[in-house]
Design an enzyme around this catalytic site. Structure first.
Site, PDB file in Angstrom:
ATOM      1  N   SER A   9       0.844  -1.183   0.000  1.00 37.19           N
ATOM      2  CA  SER A   9       0.000   0.000   0.000  1.00 37.19           C
ATOM      3  C   SER A   9       0.880   1.233   0.000  1.00 37.19           C
ATOM      4  CB  SER A   9      -0.875   0.004   1.254  1.00 37.19           C
ATOM      5  OG  SER A   9      -1.438   1.278   1.443  1.00 37.19           O
ATOM      6  N   TYR A  30      -2.512  -0.803  10.220  1.00 37.67           N
ATOM      7  CA  TYR A  30      -2.590  -1.086   8.783  1.00 37.67           C
ATOM      8  C   TYR A  30      -1.248  -0.791   8.107  1.00 37.67           C
ATOM      9  CZ  TYR A  30      -4.264  -0.891   3.967  1.00 37.67           C
ATOM     10  OH  TYR A  30      -4.430  -1.117   2.630  1.00 37.67           O
TER      11      TYR A  30
END
Lengths: 599, 281
Positions: free
Chosen positions: A468, A481
């Site tokens: 990401s 995350y």
């Protein structure tokens, strides 16, 4: 006695033009005949791995080219290796092994060079059903290729000429008198097997055979008898009268990919394939080669299979890039998190390119739906599998099932992931565990079980992990995350280094803000009221919807990453931005990280 | 509702039903004449002429035709791209005919999806539209807000793996109100839309703006209200990688308390519905 690696082969001698050819046959003689022609410096044993795979379905025939292996050499050697004589040999073998039906021709290296002659001369018309060319151009096409570039030398064309000119160094060497013979019968012949192993990464074993020094020395006449003549005066009518499948290894040290740019003008029915490998693909990629040959032979053997598949149409309409279809056609691709978002779009993109797809997701219905749609847009086959990637045992079971039923995965996309946002202190240890279980352990399990299968097969492959932009961009609101994704990024880089020696590429994709369902299931740490959680999920979804970056573009980036073996691929402009900043001005990102997003 | 009102309504609905039937007949007639090489412009003209011959003088909008990946509005950036082009039809290509004629003062707005030859993917899209037709009617009867229904349709599309292509329409509408139009001798169009119909839509928009509703059924805040009584031309449009399919037909919304009567499709005898029913048998 059969040659090395050709156990069970039936052998016979075919006399033609004063010499004797050693012909080996495998498989049921009633099945369509596939004729394999070896290159230089080789003997028919170069095909042993491919031949046994093809023999399961076809009548496979191999022969030692004159002067090679256990075929006899013409006397005198000079003038005994012209393409005309090689065509006589081919026709003699074809008539002996398949008198009534045309054969499917497969050639590698010089075997492909001479096979091009076979498919482009009139007298073989009706004897060849199809031709698969691996790493060997037609000398006539090559001659025209050079001519056209010499007559109109744009900078690009001059570059192409020089590039191929440099790759052809060995051709010049082979034209010197006596020297090649001395080298092959002396030190080069002795060192050749080790050289192949080190430079070309050919697995050690019963190849090359003991006859190599003699094969190589005699075979120099292949070049001396033909190359100059055809380069100076290429035939103007070298049009193929059979369908051709061109397999181009992209890492070939001897042949430029550009050589085949004009092939469409010579071959009315041309199928292109590309393979990330070096020159000796019959040794290093037998599975892929056998699969493509099987597919091509079947297509041109059964009229039903020749009916236009909806694939081509759909592909043409939605503009699937030809290089994707060339590379991924028939490959096995496994995508996790394939019931939606980036995973589903990736599965579809591979399906459109003609890959077989295994769609894995926790959501069985969604995975099945992805597989169903994948079949409709061009996947020859697709399956949905319901598995939670964080469950190690389930993943191991899946790997065993996939290997047993569908084959070894060529491209693995570890995409499944979940979102979690909130302050570090509000994130419970259960929430931490859940995020790491899916986002990191899911990737680890995938790489372990499927990566191990790829490595064990030893025929290359590719692993894509979805990281990401949060892997570069710290944020006070995304500690769990971002941590999981940064770990995926580093894991990918480490694995890339480790697997480089096995021809397995590893890519980390860093998408950025993409309009997918991840926001609809994101957990908000510290939010206990379900209604409040719903509200925040909706809000996040709305924001992502406003950004509206389509997952299809991420899928395209994934296919590109595999095709070009890219290490780290940021996708959206903001992902590119933070990637650049993380290297140029990390302080800016640290300042940004302190920003508290409004609830 | 008194029986007089009911019968009056029925007479009115009959007018709309007739023009909707006429439009679908036109679509089927034109679709039957399509062959490889026909351009979108030609297909649009065929629709226009067919309807002119049968007494249509005014339009809600002039007929559109989309072929190939234009059925999924691939790379549509500006509304001008909706207009018919010189794209030629090829074997296996999907197409959509979309027309909104005004006949005897009644308006219809229909969309007809077809395909030249076999295309299993297109069949799948058409079959999957059925769930959308059922979902929309169910939720309108439940009196959910239009915006909510829009989002539910969106979610169903995502679950099916499709992209929402009605988002590409002006204001991203999945439906819009249609109404009766006064017949005039002079009926000009503006960017393909009939000026009379635009006037009706504008006055509805103005009225709606005061009362908190909108004649456009969109994903935006101005559609955050329960369905308003009237006739809605509903047009869910699925897109999947270069293939698109839609239907468009009139949904009648009333203020009746009886759920069955509160909303219903004006006509169930339409090509796509027949197709589903035949498939189910």
């Amino acid at each position: 006695m059969a040659g090395a690696g050709l156990e069970g082969a039936r052998e016979r001698r075919v006399r033609t033009g004063g010499i004797e050819l050693c012909v080996a046959e495998l498989g049921d003689a009633d099945r369509p005949t596939v004729l394999l022609v070896h290159g230089y410096p080789d003997s028919k044993e170069v095909w042993s791995e491919v031949a046994v795979r093809l023999a399961e379905e076809f009548h496979v025939v191999l022969y030692d080219v004159r002067g090679h292996g256990r075929s006899t050499a013409p006397a005198p050697l000079r003038g005994g290796f012209t393409l005309e004589k090689l065509t006589d040999d081919f026709l003699a073998v074809a008539d002996a092994v398949s008198p009534d039906r045309p054969v499917h021709l497969v050639g590698h290296d010089w075997g492909s060079v001479q096979s091009w002659e076979f498919v482009t001369v009139r007298r073989t018309e009706g004897r060849i059903a199809s031709f698969t060319s691996v790493s060997g151009p037609s000398l006539d096409h090559f001659g025209h290729w050079i001519k056209s570039r010499m007559t109109r030398p744009t900078p690009r064309r001059v570059g192409q000429l020089l590039g191929q000119g440099a790759k052809s160094w060995y051709v010049y060497m082979l034209h010197t008198p006596a020297l090649p013979e001395l080298a092959w019968r002396g030190p080069l012949g002795r060192r050749w097997p080790k050289l192949l192993e080190r430079v070309e990464r050919i697995p050690a074993g019963d190849y090359p055979t003991a006859s190599l020094p003699d094969d190589a020395a005699t075979g120099a006449w292949l070049y001396r008898d033909n190359v100059r003549a055809r380069m100076l005066r290429p035939r103007p009518d070298a049009f193929a009268h059979a369908p051709v499948q061109l397999i181009t290894p992209t890492g070939d040290a001897f042949l430029s990919e550009r050589l085949y740019d004009d092939l469409g003008t010579w071959v009315p029915e041309l199928t292109r394939r590309s393979l990330p490998a070096k020159h000796w693909v019959p040794r290093t990629r037998p599975d892929q080669l056998a699969a493509w040959i099987t597919d091509f032979v079947r297509t041109h053997e059964e009229p039903a299979a020749r009916a236009p598949r909806p694939v081509a149409e759909t592909a043409a309409r939605s503009g699937v890039r030809p290089e994707y279809a060339e590379r991924f056609g028939g490959q096995l691709v496994l995508v996790t998190g394939a019931a939606g978002g980036i995973g589903r779009a990736t599965a579809f993109a591979f399906a459109e390119a003609g890959a077989r797809v295994v769609a894995v997701d926790r959501d069985a219905e969604g995975a099945a739906r992805t597989a169903e749609m994948a079949r409709l847009i061009g996947a020859p086959d697709a399956w949905g599998e319901a598995v939670d990637v964080s469950d190690e045992q389930a993943m191991e079971k899946l790997a065993a099932k996939v290997a047993a039923e569908y084959g070894i995965v060529d491209v693995l996309v570890n995409n499944a992931g979940i979102g979690l946002t909130g302050s570090f202190f509000e994130t419970s240890s259960e929430e931490w565990k859940r995020v790491l279980d899916v986002n990191l352990w899911g990737v680890i399990h995938g790489c372990r079980v499927f990566g191990a299968q790829m490595a064990e097969r030893g025929q290359g492959g590719h692993i894509v992990n979805t990281a990401s932009a949060a892997a570069f961009q710290p944020s006070r609101a995304l500690s769990a995350y971002s941590t999981s994704k940064a770990a995926v990024l580093m894991l990918s880089e480490c694995l890339r280094a480790e697997l480089a020696g096995r021809d397995i590429g590893v890519s980390a994709i860093c998408p950025g803000i993409v309009n997918t369902g991840i926001t609809a299931t994101t957990r908000f740490a510290g939010v206990t009221d379900p209604a409040e959680e719903k509200r925040r999920q909706r809000k996040a979804s709305r924001l992502y919807g406003l950004r509206n970056y389509p997952p299809e573009k991420v899928a395209d980036a994934i296919l590109g990453a595999v095709l070009h073996d890219r290490a780290v691929v940021p996708v959206t402009p903001e992902a590119h931005g933070v990637h650049a900043l993380s290297r140029l001005a990390p302080g800016v990102l640290r300042t940004l990280a302190r920003w508290q997003p409004p609830a | 509702m008194t029986s007089a009102v009911a019968s009056e309504l029925t007479a009115e609905l009959r007018g709309f039903r007739e023009v909707q039937q006429l439009s679908y007949a036109c679509a089927e007639a034109v679709a039957a004449q399509l062959k490889p090489g026909v351009t979108e412009r030609q297909a649009a003209r065929m629709q226009r002429e067919w309807l002119y011959e049968r007494g249509v003088k005014d339009w809600f909008h002039r007929p559109f035709a989309w072929f190939g990946d234009r059925t999924a509005f691939v790379d549509f950036k500006i509304p001008l791209q909706f207009f018919p082009t010189d794209r030629r039809l090829e074997a296996g290509m999907p197409f959509i005919l979309d027309m909104a004629p005004v006949h005897k003062g009644y308006t219809a707005d229909i969309g007809y999806s077809g395909c030249l030859g076999l295309n299993p993917l297109h069949d799948k899209l058409l079959a999957d539209l059925r769930d959308h037709r059922e979902l929309i009617l169910r939720e309108v009867r439940e009196r959910r807000t239009l915006r909510e229904i829009y989002e539910d349709v969106d979610r169903l599309m995502v679950r099916q793996g499709y992209a929402n292509r009605h988002r590409a329409y002006p204001f991203g509408v999945i439906a819009h109100k249609i109404d009766r139009v006064r017949e005039r001798r002079f009926a000009p169009t503006l960017f393909g839309f009939g000026t009379q119909s635009l006037k009706g839509l504008a006055s509805d928009a103005l009225r709606g703006h005061r009362d908190g509703w909108s004649p456009l059924w969109s994903p935006y805040k101005f559609s955050d209200h329960p369905p308003t009584p009237g006739l809605w031309a509903v047009e869910p449009h699925l897109g999947f990688r270069g293939t698109g399919a839609k239907f468009e037909e009139i949904l009648v919304v009333t203020d009746s308390r009886d759920p069955e009567q509160s909303a219903f499709w004006l006509d169930d005898d339409l090509p796509h519905v027949r197709r589903w029913n035949e498939g189910a048998v």
